[in-house]
Design a protein around this motif. Sequence first.
Motif, PDB file in Angstrom:
ATOM      1  N   THR A 423       0.730  -1.352   0.135  1.00 38.89           N
ATOM      2  CA  THR A 423      -0.054   0.194   0.243  1.00 38.89           C
ATOM      3  C   THR A 423       0.863   1.269   0.017  1.00 38.89           C
ATOM      4  N   LEU A 424       1.910   1.258   0.787  1.00 36.92           N
ATOM      5  CA  LEU A 424       2.819   2.487   1.039  1.00 36.92           C
ATOM      6  C   LEU A 424       3.657   2.755  -0.557  1.00 36.92           C
ATOM      7  N   VAL A 437       5.917  14.058 -11.107  1.00 38.64           N
ATOM      8  CA  VAL A 437       7.111  13.253 -11.194  1.00 38.64           C
ATOM      9  C   VAL A 437       7.186  12.384 -12.501  1.00 38.64           C
ATOM     10  N   PRO A 438       7.973  12.540 -13.595  1.00 39.83           N
ATOM     11  CA  PRO A 438       8.010  11.988 -14.594  1.00 39.83           C
ATOM     12  C   PRO A 438       8.246  10.545 -14.508  1.00 39.83           C
ATOM     13  N   ARG A 439       7.786   9.570 -15.198  1.00 42.43           N
ATOM     14  CA  ARG A 439       8.267   7.884 -15.153  1.00 42.43           C
ATOM     15  C   ARG A 439       9.069   7.917 -16.293  1.00 42.43           C
ATOM     16  N   ARG A 440       9.746   6.699 -16.291  1.00 40.38           N
ATOM     17  CA  ARG A 440      10.964   6.420 -17.000  1.00 40.38           C
ATOM     18  C   ARG A 440      12.293   7.365 -16.950  1.00 40.38           C
ATOM     19  N   PHE A 441      12.382   8.206 -15.767  1.00 36.35           N
ATOM     20  CA  PHE A 441      13.408   8.822 -15.681  1.00 36.35           C
ATOM     21  C   PHE A 441      14.303   7.993 -14.630  1.00 36.35           C
ATOM     22  N   ALA A 442      15.636   7.856 -15.072  1.00 32.51           N
ATOM     23  CA  ALA A 442      16.677   7.177 -14.126  1.00 32.51           C
ATOM     24  C   ALA A 442      17.065   7.953 -12.797  1.00 32.51           C
ATOM     25  N   VAL A 443      17.113   9.373 -13.351  1.00 37.23           N
ATOM     26  CA  VAL A 443      17.511  10.236 -12.186  1.00 37.23           C
ATOM     27  C   VAL A 443      16.535  11.307 -11.849  1.00 37.23           C
ATOM     28  N   HIS A 444      16.172  11.638 -10.787  1.00 42.28           N
ATOM     29  CA  HIS A 444      15.176  12.491 -10.319  1.00 42.28           C
ATOM     30  C   HIS A 444      15.709  13.637  -9.608  1.00 42.28           C
ATOM     31  N   GLU A 445      14.800  15.076 -10.029  1.00 43.77           N
ATOM     32  CA  GLU A 445      15.297  16.095  -9.273  1.00 43.77           C
ATOM     33  C   GLU A 445      15.277  16.075  -7.746  1.00 43.77           C
ATOM     34  N   GLU A 446      16.195  16.764  -7.015  1.00 48.56           N
ATOM     35  CA  GLU A 446      16.168  16.793  -5.735  1.00 48.56           C
ATOM     36  C   GLU A 446      14.884  16.991  -4.867  1.00 48.56           C
ATOM     37  N   SER A 447      14.023  17.817  -5.383  1.00 47.95           N
ATOM     38  CA  SER A 447      12.712  17.926  -4.842  1.00 47.95           C
ATOM     39  C   SER A 447      12.066  16.799  -4.794  1.00 47.95           C
ATOM     40  N   TRP A 448      12.181  15.623  -5.787  1.00 44.57           N
ATOM     41  CA  TRP A 448      11.314  14.568  -5.674  1.00 44.57           C
ATOM     42  C   TRP A 448      12.134  13.451  -5.150  1.00 44.57           C
ATOM     43  N   GLN A 449      13.256  13.375  -4.654  1.00 43.40           N
ATOM     44  CA  GLN A 449      14.049  12.047  -4.250  1.00 43.40           C
ATOM     45  C   GLN A 449      13.537  11.639  -3.021  1.00 43.40           C
ATOM     46  N   TRP A 450      12.898  12.377  -2.354  1.00 45.89           N
ATOM     47  CA  TRP A 450      12.391  11.769  -0.978  1.00 45.89           C
ATOM     48  C   TRP A 450      11.241  10.696  -1.251  1.00 45.89           C
ATOM     49  N   LEU A 451      10.754  10.831  -2.375  1.00 50.11           N
ATOM     50  CA  LEU A 451       9.609   9.995  -2.874  1.00 50.11           C
ATOM     51  C   LEU A 451      10.280   8.804  -3.329  1.00 50.11           C
ATOM     52  N   GLY A 452      11.413   8.850  -3.900  1.00 52.67           N
ATOM     53  CA  GLY A 452      12.249   7.686  -4.420  1.00 52.67           C
ATOM     54  C   GLY A 452      12.694   6.963  -3.020  1.00 52.67           C
ATOM     55  N   ASP A 453      13.059   7.525  -1.895  1.00 53.70           N
ATOM     56  CA  ASP A 453      13.395   6.851  -0.563  1.00 53.70           C
ATOM     57  C   ASP A 453      12.291   6.163  -0.119  1.00 53.70           C
ATOM     58  N   VAL A 454      10.991   6.611  -0.017  1.00 50.66           N
ATOM     59  CA  VAL A 454       9.962   6.228   0.394  1.00 50.66           C
ATOM     60  C   VAL A 454       9.551   4.949  -0.379  1.00 50.66           C
ATOM     61  N   GLY A 455       9.632   5.255  -1.436  1.00 53.62           N
ATOM     62  CA  GLY A 455       9.244   3.820  -2.576  1.00 53.62           C
ATOM     63  C   GLY A 455      10.395   2.743  -2.302  1.00 53.62           C
ATOM     64  N   ALA A 456      11.673   3.224  -2.211  1.00 53.64           N
ATOM     65  CA  ALA A 456      12.511   2.120  -1.870  1.00 53.64           C
ATOM     66  C   ALA A 456      12.454   1.388  -0.430  1.00 53.64           C
ATOM     67  N   LEU A 457      12.031   2.113   0.426  1.00 52.72           N
ATOM     68  CA  LEU A 457      11.736   1.569   1.688  1.00 52.72           C
ATOM     69  C   LEU A 457      10.560   0.597   1.730  1.00 52.72           C
ATOM     70  N   SER A 458       9.314   1.264   0.934  1.00 51.34           N
ATOM     71  CA  SER A 458       8.234   0.499   0.995  1.00 51.34           C
ATOM     72  C   SER A 458       8.358  -0.720   0.183  1.00 51.34           C
ATOM     73  N   GLY A 459       9.527  -0.809  -0.925  1.00 51.50           N
ATOM     74  CA  GLY A 459       9.596  -2.014  -2.021  1.00 51.50           C
ATOM     75  C   GLY A 459      10.378  -3.121  -0.702  1.00 51.50           C
ATOM     76  N   GLY A 460      11.136  -2.490  -0.064  1.00 52.72           N
ATOM     77  CA  GLY A 460      12.038  -3.482   1.080  1.00 52.72           C
ATOM     78  C   GLY A 460      10.882  -4.100   1.845  1.00 52.72           C
ATOM     79  N   ILE A 461       9.931  -3.595   2.383  1.00 55.07           N
ATOM     80  CA  ILE A 461       8.967  -3.793   3.005  1.00 55.07           C
ATOM     81  C   ILE A 461       8.129  -4.883   2.675  1.00 55.07           C
ATOM     82  N   VAL A 462       7.762  -4.875   1.182  1.00 58.46           N
ATOM     83  CA  VAL A 462       7.084  -5.775   0.415  1.00 58.46           C
ATOM     84  C   VAL A 462       8.017  -7.103   0.258  1.00 58.46           C
TER      85      VAL A 462
END
Length: 489
Positions: A423-424, A437-462
């Motif tokens: 869910t997260l 935030v665009p899809r299929r971008f390998a690198v994200h702007e700094e203001s978007w990066q916290w969402l990548g971290d949340v996604g990585a943490l959530s993926g780890g929980i999954v």
Amino acid sequence: MTASELEYATPDTQRTPVVKLYLGIGLLVFAGLMLVGALMRAAQGATTISIGPEVFYQLMTLHGAGMVGTAGLAALAVNWYFLSKYVRLNQKIFLGTLVLSLVAVVMIVGSILIGKFAAGWTFLYPLPATSLGLWSKGAALTFVGGLLLLGVAFLLVYLDMGIAIVRRYGSIARALGLPMLFGREPIDPTHPPAVVASAMVLIVNVAGIAAGAIVLIMTILHLIYPPLAPDALLMKNLIYFFGHVFINATIYSAVIAVYEILPLYARRPWTVSRPFLAAWLAVTLMVLAVYPHHLLMDFAMPSWMAIMGQILSYTSGIPVLVVTAFSGLMLVYRSGIRWDAASSLLVLSLFGWAVGIVPAVIDGMINVNLVMHNTLWVPGHFHFYLLLGLLPMVLGFASYLSANGQQGRTGRVGAMVYAVGATLLCLSFLVSGALSVPRRFAVHEESWQWLGDVGALSGGIVLVGTLMIAVPILLKLPRARLASISESG
């Protein structure tokens, strides 16, 4: 099962071995590809992980092709197992499909990890032939050839299913329940929902895979002889028709686990009715016609197709979804159901399937699509369908098959961990899309990066939740002997 159907039932000892092989391989691959997904999200975050754009797009191709193919094979195992209760299926063909699929997987993985193919699992024309030196023609041919072989493998088992259904029921239409729906035959409440769903999957996915085969062959011919350049819009239509139908058919194959297993837990039958049959007929037609909602930004498309795609986006998920979700809740309500890993995951799948339609419908609105379609909103909606809808169906089935869901505390807690993490993760994608935030971008702007971290943490929980569910299944699966729920309760 009625008395007349008993003669068609195959003993569990004959039905389960190859199914266990499908599930065992599938669970291992799912876990590995989840790790790949978490790594990609981490690379888009503010962490120190950096994999570079070239590797990112290779992993994106691997993750997409791997998840779609593995989900298709796992759902096929669900479909085959339950359909074999009602018709005589050929286990050698089923095993042959797995062998061909594994050869296809080796080709696809090799083309990516060795050949560095990175055009995405949708292989949009003319990208496979336009690599700018990042991958060779041989790598592209190997990837596309692997997908073609995978399609052939599916068609073989579908041919066996179709022949078996016709032998047992007389026609695909009768299996789908059309004579009962239109009043030519009385409603038979014992007609198996698994047979109705299987008939629908055969109709749509044979058409989808055939379209995929055509576009794959055209891609191969273009790679071999570049002057042979097919129409780009035609290629895109064929690709998205194939992709949309295939992944939808995968979900409709896996939902058979809900129809067959939840009634055993609730000790109530899942009966066929006229609304049930009408819903499955409607979704059969809609799945074939709704794919233009992927092409709303292709302004060269005929207007009537865009309009059809938008209207059907609103309606395509409703018929079976309402019937299945509502009937499933009524089945469970005050039934005294025993909650274990299997039953919890199957009910979770109804939630994921029902709620996942909301972001899909929103994206199907043309005015929203203009802004949102090339954002992470789209991965958000299909991760919702797959992580919270499809995969819990497969995991619930595997749990039931391995030990009737009795995995102890680990399996039950794993189901909760999985639900929270999935869910997260889906919300991290949807929030990212809402923030453009665009899809299929390998690198994200700094203001978007916290969402990548949340996604990585959530993926780890999954991944943790998946392992908590899957490890007990894998340990018990080889020696599992299927018993009834009442025996194990």
